[in-house]
Scaffold this active site. Sequence first.
Site, PDB file in Angstrom:
ATOM      1  N   GLY A  85      51.475 -29.574  45.687  1.00 15.27           N
ATOM      2  CA  GLY A  85      51.447 -28.131  45.476  1.00 15.27           C
ATOM      3  C   GLY A  85      50.818 -27.422  46.658  1.00 15.27           C
ATOM      4  O   GLY A  85      50.855 -27.923  47.791  1.00 15.27           O
TER       5      GLY A  85
ATOM      6  N   SER B 119      48.514 -33.670  49.853  1.00 20.50           N
ATOM      7  CA  SER B 119      49.604 -33.244  50.725  1.00 20.50           C
ATOM      8  C   SER B 119      50.407 -32.150  50.042  1.00 20.50           C
ATOM      9  O   SER B 119      50.117 -31.755  48.903  1.00 20.50           O
ATOM     10  CB  SER B 119      50.520 -34.429  51.059  1.00 20.50           C
ATOM     11  OG  SER B 119      51.129 -34.938  49.881  1.00 20.50           O
ATOM     12  N   LYS B 120      51.434 -31.684  50.725  1.00 20.77           N
ATOM     13  CA  LYS B 120      52.239 -30.588  50.202  1.00 20.77           C
ATOM     14  C   LYS B 120      52.894 -30.929  48.867  1.00 20.77           C
ATOM     15  O   LYS B 120      53.149 -30.044  48.048  1.00 20.77           O
ATOM     16  CB  LYS B 120      53.319 -30.203  51.218  1.00 20.77           C
ATOM     17  CG  LYS B 120      52.764 -29.575  52.489  1.00 20.77           C
ATOM     18  CD  LYS B 120      53.883 -29.214  53.448  1.00 20.77           C
ATOM     19  CE  LYS B 120      53.338 -28.571  54.719  1.00 20.77           C
ATOM     20  NZ  LYS B 120      54.428 -28.240  55.677  1.00 20.77           N
ATOM     21  N   ARG B 121      53.175 -32.210  48.642  1.00 19.85           N
ATOM     22  CA  ARG B 121      53.848 -32.574  47.391  1.00 19.85           C
ATOM     23  C   ARG B 121      52.957 -32.372  46.170  1.00 19.85           C
ATOM     24  O   ARG B 121      53.431 -32.405  45.036  1.00 19.85           O
ATOM     25  CB  ARG B 121      54.342 -34.014  47.458  1.00 19.85           C
ATOM     26  CG  ARG B 121      53.263 -35.061  47.556  1.00 19.85           C
ATOM     27  CD  ARG B 121      53.879 -36.434  47.827  1.00 19.85           C
ATOM     28  NE  ARG B 121      52.876 -37.462  47.957  1.00 19.85           N
ATOM     29  CZ  ARG B 121      52.344 -38.123  46.940  1.00 19.85           C
ATOM     30  NH1 ARG B 121      52.720 -37.818  45.706  1.00 19.85           N
ATOM     31  NH2 ARG B 121      51.447 -39.060  47.135  1.00 19.85           N
TER      32      ARG B 121
END
Length: 646
Positions: free
Chosen positions: A403, A399-401
């Site tokens: 990177g 996911s975006k967390r």
Amino acid sequence: MAVAATVICGSLLLLNGPSPNELFTVTAKPLFVSVRGLEAAPGQRSRFVPTPFTKNDMTVINAATIQDSDPTLPSSGSLTPIPGALWSGMALAMGLVGGWLLARWHTSKSDPTPCISIMVATGERQDTKSKGASQAKLAPMRTRFAPSPTGSLHVGGARTALYNWLMARKTNGTFIMRIEDTDVARSTRASEESMKADLRWLGLNWDEGPETEKEKEFSFRQSERGEIYVEMAKKLMATVGADGKSVAYPCFSTQVEVDAVKAATEESGEFQGNFVSPWRDAPEEVVKAKLEAGETYAVRFRVPKGKRVAIDDIVRGPVGWDAEATIGDFVLLRSTGVPVYNFCVAVDDALMGITHVIRAEEHLTNTLRQGLILEALGFEMPTYAHCSLILGEDGSKLSKRHGATSVAQFAQEGFVPSAMINYLVGLGWNDGTDKEVYTVEELIQAFSMERIQKSPSVFDMQKLRWINAQHLRGMDDKHLGALMAPFLVEAGLCKGPDSPLAEVAAHMAKQKIELLVDVLPLVRAALAYDINATLGTDAAAAKLLQEDFQGLARALVDAYEAGTFPDATQPDFVDLYGAWVKEFGKTIGRKGKQLMQPIRLALTGVMSGPDVGAQLRIAALAEQEGVSCVPLAARVAALKALLAQG
């Protein structure tokens, strides 16, 4: 007794009609489970079974069950023992063999019985497992990438597109792009455009889809294919299934009523997770009255009692579902007239002739609904391959967390398309060797679906950076420079994408960088010059100053003023400079580190960095383009000033 056994066994075989091979042979579960004696319904493909059928329904005849199958045969308990029981047993065995041979002869003379199979999708798996089969030429495949334009193209979607593209290219087939934008509230044309741009950046161009010649014939956006879905829904409502009822039916229950039924059954403990529509078996006259009154309704698919759907997934192997227990009757068209996702997908895959569906494992359960729809419409199921998830380094779903996850982000950070493709293909696939770096053409030749792994893959940013570096180093200077140019222009380090400075920068930096953006600090350093600051902060430089640095610097200034130093504005300056340095060393009696270290400090103002000749050439080009820099003349002047200080 032997004659009687021959007659009885042979007659039983002839009357029951199985293949003689079934008498003594029990085989493994086949990819297609066949049921003899069933005729295909008009217009229905023989690949599907309209009635429930499971593995347990198949009975292989063996010698132990022959007597039980015919009540007219005497039981073992009624037989009177006779002398010579051994000879009688041998005679019985010979009778069985004779009956089997008689039945085999009869089968060879008879016309084959029509065969219908349970709904099973099979494909490459059944061929590629045999030795040498994976090297056989595959038939052209029609694959598709069908994103929902509700955001950016992320790693998982890019991998899906890549796998489909590779198989289409490998088989000289067709790669189709379809836009699944039935989620009107979230779908945007801007998202669609960004996804198309990302695919083009990766080099995954589509043969059919938006902005192709084929789009003149029909749309590839589901939001523009509404009439097709309505027509197909009407066809299902008009089609009578094996139970004598329509395959689909109108459901007049409102969402409020649906929620109320679910809540009531949950409280009573009767709710099993599937809404049972009261309109499934409603009287025909009541339904007709509702329709004539113009009341709105959803169209639901009537899941047959005991129905089972099975596929032989190329990645996951045999997978099956009890349809009735798993989903119950499901919606095809909402009461607003908007079709649901699975209905659109099934219809489009069929009408677009998709032969292979390669997608993420999260879509595996969608195959149940899609398979039922395809069967009911008389279409053949495509071959499926459901790929594993991509996880972050902490083991959770990427996911975006973690990177950067979107293709656009990776492009902005300086990754190149060939490296992205190289890395993405390895997230769940390998060719069985230790090879890690591939060209796109090598991947087209090597890729095969049977080597896609079941287990999840972990996204490793360091591995991606390493692969990117290998691709940069393998490029020629011109190609690499063209990729670097947009970053250099944006940073104000050159004036345009066609600047020759980019190609020189590529030559200078390719062995030292992992990303395209890594060239920026190297070019900035090449344009700058402050020898006095270096001498004041770098102990190694200060020490060098005490080792007759002035003698070399004075000879360098003399050469420049005498005109024997190469012209940095010339295209071949880097080569000319290399030859000049060797001669210069001979002239002043220095070589190796005693020559190269002080001359680097004198001309670049620092103790380390990329090739000196390339740096000076970049400074000369920047000066010509009006980019801020310290040109060679200014560097020589600073060197003279330093010498003047003693």
